[in-house]
Design a protein around this motif. Structure first.
Motif: not given
Length: 126
Positions: A79-95
């Motif tokens: 869920x965090x991955x697509x949110x990181x495309x909306x906000x520069x303050x959400x980091x997504x490092x799924x692996x």
């Protein structure tokens, strides 16, 4: 509802509220929280350390729910991955985050059983 599940829910709610409040703070202030960006933990930043601690605590206090913790962690990263495309303050490092979560969880569960074993030894001695 058993005690471990109640603790599990409480931990998850508190961690989610912390994450959400930090994201909202960063969006309102339009700036990052630099202490969470500083490299501190095996080349990971404060967020990585927070991931490890979060899952260590879950593993220690809720060892019967380690599978649920792992699934929720993976779902949150998805869920965090697509949110990181909306906000520069959400980091997504799924692996990286899933590896860190798994390591924290394994360490927490292992420490739970180790301390339980130590307590039983002391009880038999005394």
């Amino acid at each position: 509802m058993d005690t471990q599940l109640i603790i599990f829910i409480c931990i998850q709610v508190h961690v989610f509220l912390f994450w959400l409040s930090v994201v909202i703070y960063r969006e309102i202030k339009r700036e990052d929280v630099m202490v969470l960006r500083k490299k501190t933990f095996f080349g990971r930043n404060g967020w990585g350390l927070a991931h490890f601690i979060h899952y260590f605590v879950l593993g220690y206090h809720c060892p019967d729910y380690w599978k649920l913790a792992l699934v929720i962690g993976i779902l949150f990263e998805a869920i965090e991955y697509p949110l990181s495309k909306i906000s520069k303050y959400i980091d997504s490092k799924p692996i990286q985050d899933t590896i860190t979560n798994s390591a924290g969880l394994a360490a927490g569960v292992a420490f739970h059983y180790y301390t339980t074993f130590c307590v039983e030894i002391v009880r038999h001695i005394l």
